[in-house]
Design an enzyme around this catalytic site. Structure first.
Site, PDB file in Angstrom:
ATOM      1  N   HIS A  45      83.531  65.972  31.717  1.00  0.00           N
ATOM      2  CA  HIS A  45      82.837  64.987  31.213  1.00  0.00           C
ATOM      3  C   HIS A  45      81.894  63.914  31.514  1.00  0.00           C
ATOM      4  O   HIS A  45      82.347  63.528  32.804  1.00  0.00           O
ATOM      5  CB  HIS A  45      83.802  64.084  29.447  1.00  0.00           C
ATOM      6  CG  HIS A  45      84.285  63.547  29.379  1.00  0.00           C
ATOM      7  ND1 HIS A  45      85.631  63.967  29.893  1.00  0.00           N
ATOM      8  CD2 HIS A  45      84.316  62.233  30.651  1.00  0.00           C
ATOM      9  CE1 HIS A  45      86.878  62.359  29.644  1.00  0.00           C
ATOM     10  NE2 HIS A  45      85.368  61.916  30.206  1.00  0.00           N
ATOM     11  N   HIS A 129      78.058  62.064  37.229  1.00  0.00           N
ATOM     12  CA  HIS A 129      79.300  62.586  37.568  1.00  0.00           C
ATOM     13  C   HIS A 129      80.273  62.952  36.908  1.00  0.00           C
ATOM     14  O   HIS A 129      81.024  62.669  35.722  1.00  0.00           O
ATOM     15  CB  HIS A 129      80.220  61.554  38.906  1.00  0.00           C
ATOM     16  CG  HIS A 129      80.973  60.224  38.274  1.00  0.00           C
ATOM     17  ND1 HIS A 129      80.333  59.415  37.889  1.00  0.00           N
ATOM     18  CD2 HIS A 129      82.688  60.156  38.434  1.00  0.00           C
ATOM     19  CE1 HIS A 129      81.196  58.171  37.150  1.00  0.00           C
ATOM     20  NE2 HIS A 129      82.805  58.920  38.084  1.00  0.00           N
TER      21      HIS A 129
END
Length: 190
Positions: A45, A129
């Site tokens: 995620h 990221h």
């Protein structure tokens, strides 16, 4: 008083995660891959703001503030793109798309938590990221970032802000992964 470990996130849709899993699979054959702790699919995620351990009594105010943050932020296009690393400890996949809006959502989620009374660290410029692997020691992650550097994932429309609970793995259990559960999610835009 009950406390819950929480963070806000953008969750990629299942087809994007399957596509990423296929791209990451060859990395497991590279030298040094067996020394890395690979993130399972449930842990993939884009964290926007880490909130830490949150007291139950703060949750109603936090929910309403995050809902406002989501409603004030339009939906935006996103895709998993390329790879990078934080030193020799964290290997990650990056993002492409409307990163300005994603950063704005991260700032708003951070501010919502702070205004709800959570002791937030100073907000730094957000680097989108998705963590793929971690190393306990400094590792040479350059071959992994090079192998995944050209990855261009499918495009999707990010339509919600998620509040996620994380339960840390049990120490000493080989292969144990953190567990994640979406507590609430709010649609972006009005």
């Amino acid at each position: 008083m009950s406390r819950t470990r929480l963070f806000t996130a953008v969750l990629p849709p299942d087809p994007a995660l399957r596509e990423l899993r296929r791209a990451v699979a060859p990395l497991h054959a590279l030298p040094g891959a067996d020394a890395l702790r690979w993130t399972g699919p449930a842990g993939r995620h884009f964290t926007l703001a880490f909130l830490g351990n949150v007291d139950e009594e703060v949750l109603p105010d936090l929910y309403s503030r995050l809902e406002r943050a989501a409603h004030r932020t339009p939906a935006f296009p996103l895709r998993v793109h390329g790879a990078g690393r934080f030193g020799g400890r964290v290997l990650w996949a990056g993002a492409a798309g409307d990163l300005d809006t994603m950063r704005l959502l991260a700032e708003r989620a951070h501010a919502a938590a702070r205004r709800a009374g959570l002791p937030m660290e100073e907000h730094r410029r957000y680097t989108p990221h998705l963590t793929l692997a971690r190393s306990r020691d400094e590792a040479d992650l350059a071959p992994f970032t090079a192998a995944l550097g050209g990855f261009e994932g499918m495009r999707w429309e990010t339509g919600e802000l998620s509040l996620v609970r994380s339960d840390l793995p049990v120490d000493g259990v080989p292969g144990e992964q953190p567990r994640y559960e979406v507590v609430r999610a709010w649609p972006l835009g009005r």
